[in-house]
Motif scaffolding. Structure first.
Motif, PDB file in Angstrom:
ATOM      1  N   GLU A   1       0.838  -1.196   0.000  1.00  0.00           N
ATOM      2  CA  GLU A   1       0.000   0.000   0.000  1.00  0.00           C
ATOM      3  C   GLU A   1       0.875   1.249   0.000  1.00  0.00           C
ATOM      4  N   ALA A   2       0.370   2.293  -0.628  1.00  0.00           N
ATOM      5  CA  ALA A   2       1.111   3.549  -0.684  1.00  0.00           C
ATOM      6  C   ALA A   2       1.117   4.175   0.703  1.00  0.00           C
ATOM      7  N   VAL A   3       2.292   4.589   1.159  1.00  0.00           N
ATOM      8  CA  VAL A   3       2.438   5.206   2.479  1.00  0.00           C
ATOM      9  C   VAL A   3       3.115   6.562   2.308  1.00  0.00           C
ATOM     10  N   PHE A   4       2.506   7.573   2.899  1.00  0.00           N
ATOM     11  CA  PHE A   4       3.074   8.914   2.890  1.00  0.00           C
ATOM     12  C   PHE A   4       3.713   9.149   4.252  1.00  0.00           C
ATOM     13  N   ARG A   5       4.914   9.721   4.247  1.00  0.00           N
ATOM     14  CA  ARG A   5       5.637   9.986   5.497  1.00  0.00           C
ATOM     15  C   ARG A   5       5.839  11.487   5.653  1.00  0.00           C
ATOM     16  N   TRP A   6       5.579  11.991   6.881  1.00  0.00           N
ATOM     17  CA  TRP A   6       5.742  13.414   7.156  1.00  0.00           C
ATOM     18  C   TRP A   6       6.440  13.586   8.503  1.00  0.00           C
ATOM     19  N   PRO A   7       7.581  14.301   8.527  1.00  0.00           N
ATOM     20  CA  PRO A   7       8.290  14.515   9.799  1.00  0.00           C
ATOM     21  C   PRO A   7       7.589  15.557  10.663  1.00  0.00           C
ATOM     22  N   ILE A   8       7.593  15.324  11.947  1.00  0.00           N
ATOM     23  CA  ILE A   8       7.000  16.240  12.934  1.00  0.00           C
ATOM     24  C   ILE A   8       8.000  16.406  14.076  1.00  0.00           C
TER      25      ILE A   8
ATOM     26  N   LEU B   1      -2.059  15.298   0.743  1.00  0.00           N
ATOM     27  CA  LEU B   1      -2.851  15.812  -0.376  1.00  0.00           C
ATOM     28  C   LEU B   1      -2.074  16.875  -1.146  1.00  0.00           C
ATOM     29  N   ARG B   2      -1.399  17.759  -0.423  1.00  0.00           N
ATOM     30  CA  ARG B   2      -0.596  18.806  -1.073  1.00  0.00           C
ATOM     31  C   ARG B   2       0.502  18.181  -1.932  1.00  0.00           C
ATOM     32  N   ALA B   3       1.185  17.184  -1.395  1.00  0.00           N
ATOM     33  CA  ALA B   3       2.270  16.531  -2.133  1.00  0.00           C
ATOM     34  C   ALA B   3       1.762  15.870  -3.409  1.00  0.00           C
ATOM     35  N   TRP B   4       0.519  15.444  -3.413  1.00  0.00           N
ATOM     36  CA  TRP B   4      -0.065  14.795  -4.580  1.00  0.00           C
ATOM     37  C   TRP B   4      -0.768  15.796  -5.497  1.00  0.00           C
ATOM     38  N   GLY B   5      -0.643  17.108  -5.182  1.00  0.00           N
ATOM     39  CA  GLY B   5      -1.173  18.147  -6.066  1.00  0.00           C
ATOM     40  C   GLY B   5      -2.575  18.613  -5.761  1.00  0.00           C
ATOM     41  N   PHE B   6      -3.086  18.331  -4.562  1.00  0.00           N
ATOM     42  CA  PHE B   6      -4.451  18.733  -4.199  1.00  0.00           C
ATOM     43  C   PHE B   6      -4.405  19.626  -2.966  1.00  0.00           C
ATOM     44  N   GLU B   7      -4.633  20.919  -3.168  1.00  0.00           N
ATOM     45  CA  GLU B   7      -4.660  21.892  -2.068  1.00  0.00           C
ATOM     46  C   GLU B   7      -6.081  21.999  -1.533  1.00  0.00           C
ATOM     47  N   LEU B   8      -6.240  21.958  -0.213  1.00  0.00           N
ATOM     48  CA  LEU B   8      -7.572  21.986   0.382  1.00  0.00           C
ATOM     49  C   LEU B   8      -8.333  23.262   0.050  1.00  0.00           C
TER      50      LEU B   8
ATOM     51  N   GLN C   1      -9.376   3.033   2.784  1.00  0.00           N
ATOM     52  CA  GLN C   1     -10.577   2.900   1.964  1.00  0.00           C
ATOM     53  C   GLN C   1     -10.882   4.247   1.316  1.00  0.00           C
ATOM     54  N   ALA C   2     -11.194   4.220   0.042  1.00  0.00           N
ATOM     55  CA  ALA C   2     -11.595   5.432  -0.678  1.00  0.00           C
ATOM     56  C   ALA C   2     -12.887   5.136  -1.422  1.00  0.00           C
TER      57      ALA C   2
ATOM     58  N   LEU D   1     -16.082  12.766  -4.495  1.00  0.00           N
ATOM     59  CA  LEU D   1     -14.764  13.304  -4.798  1.00  0.00           C
ATOM     60  C   LEU D   1     -14.602  13.487  -6.306  1.00  0.00           C
ATOM     61  N   PRO D   2     -13.825  14.469  -6.731  1.00  0.00           N
ATOM     62  CA  PRO D   2     -13.491  14.559  -8.151  1.00  0.00           C
ATOM     63  C   PRO D   2     -12.775  13.283  -8.591  1.00  0.00           C
ATOM     64  N   ASP D   3     -13.034  12.843  -9.807  1.00  0.00           N
ATOM     65  CA  ASP D   3     -12.438  11.597 -10.310  1.00  0.00           C
ATOM     66  C   ASP D   3     -10.919  11.588 -10.206  1.00  0.00           C
ATOM     67  N   SER D   4     -10.278  12.724 -10.507  1.00  0.00           N
ATOM     68  CA  SER D   4      -8.813  12.769 -10.472  1.00  0.00           C
ATOM     69  C   SER D   4      -8.285  12.505  -9.066  1.00  0.00           C
ATOM     70  N   LEU D   5      -8.946  13.054  -8.062  1.00  0.00           N
ATOM     71  CA  LEU D   5      -8.529  12.836  -6.671  1.00  0.00           C
ATOM     72  C   LEU D   5      -8.831  11.409  -6.240  1.00  0.00           C
ATOM     73  N   LEU D   6      -9.996  10.905  -6.586  1.00  0.00           N
ATOM     74  CA  LEU D   6     -10.355   9.538  -6.207  1.00  0.00           C
ATOM     75  C   LEU D   6      -9.385   8.528  -6.818  1.00  0.00           C
ATOM     76  N   ARG D   7      -9.022   8.712  -8.075  1.00  0.00           N
ATOM     77  CA  ARG D   7      -8.054   7.813  -8.711  1.00  0.00           C
ATOM     78  C   ARG D   7      -6.707   7.865  -8.017  1.00  0.00           C
ATOM     79  N   CYS D   8      -6.274   9.065  -7.657  1.00  0.00           N
ATOM     80  CA  CYS D   8      -4.996   9.218  -6.956  1.00  0.00           C
ATOM     81  C   CYS D   8      -5.027   8.520  -5.604  1.00  0.00           C
ATOM     82  N   LEU D   9      -6.099   8.713  -4.852  1.00  0.00           N
ATOM     83  CA  LEU D   9      -6.208   8.129  -3.518  1.00  0.00           C
ATOM     84  C   LEU D   9      -6.311   6.601  -3.573  1.00  0.00           C
ATOM     85  N   ARG D  10      -6.900   6.092  -4.617  1.00  0.00           N
ATOM     86  CA  ARG D  10      -7.011   4.635  -4.782  1.00  0.00           C
ATOM     87  C   ARG D  10      -5.759   4.029  -5.381  1.00  0.00           C
ATOM     88  N   GLY D  11      -4.843   4.884  -5.834  1.00  0.00           N
ATOM     89  CA  GLY D  11      -3.605   4.383  -6.424  1.00  0.00           C
ATOM     90  C   GLY D  11      -3.753   3.921  -7.856  1.00  0.00           C
ATOM     91  N   ASP D  12      -4.814   4.376  -8.546  1.00  0.00           N
ATOM     92  CA  ASP D  12      -5.047   3.993  -9.945  1.00  0.00           C
ATOM     93  C   ASP D  12      -4.085   4.702 -10.878  1.00  0.00           C
TER      94      ASP D  12
END
Length: 141
Positions: free
Chosen positions: A9-16, A46-53, A91-92, A130-141
């Motif tokens: 599964e795709a894992v995003f890592r963020w330092p804190i 989301l920002r790293a994948w090109g989606f700003e809230l 789950q998306a 969700l917009p299709d582009s975001l849903l596809r990204c979140l599902r890893g399509d």
């Protein structure tokens, strides 16, 4: 920050970094502040994948709201430690998401969470797909 595959599964890592304001009188992270760490990591993913809230709200009339959170506190994090928050999509669906998130100190898990998020129309506060582009990204399509 990175997006890679860990066990399939795709894992995003963020330092804190733990700041003094994150801790209680005992010098450990106050339990509610883990929610802030998780929120920041989801936003940065989301920002790293090109989606700003803010852009999703302006252009798509879309908001994300937390519907439910399950958390397990395993070990305390302390002032000035550098931690890592991992975020994965469990789950998306069309109008909802479930995130698996963990705060790590090195290889040691400190706190785990499952965060359920609903997608709403900003103007009406009603469920919205969700917009299709975001849903596809979140599902890893």
């Amino acid at each position: 920050m990175s997006r890679d595959h860990d066990g399939g599964e795709a894992v995003f890592r963020w330092p804190i970094r733990v700041y003094y304001e994150d801790t209680d009188a005992g010098g450990v992270v106050y339990h509610a502040n883990y929610l802030k760490f998780f929120e920041r990591a989801r936003c940065e993913m989301l920002r790293a994948w090109g989606f700003e809230l803010d852009k999703l709200r302006e252009r798509e009339d879309l908001l994300f709201v937390v519907r439910a959170v399950e958390m397990d506190f395993l070990r305390p994090a302390k002032f000035n430690e550098l931690l890592c928050v991992t975020t994965a999509i469990e789950q998306a669906k069309a109008a909802s998401l479930v995130f698996k998130q963990t705060v790590w100190r090195g290889d040691e898990a400190l706190c785990r969470a499952k965060v359920k998020v609903a997608c709403l129309a900003a103007a009406a506060f009603r469920p919205k797909p969700l917009p299709d582009s975001l849903l596809r990204c979140l599902r890893g399509d």
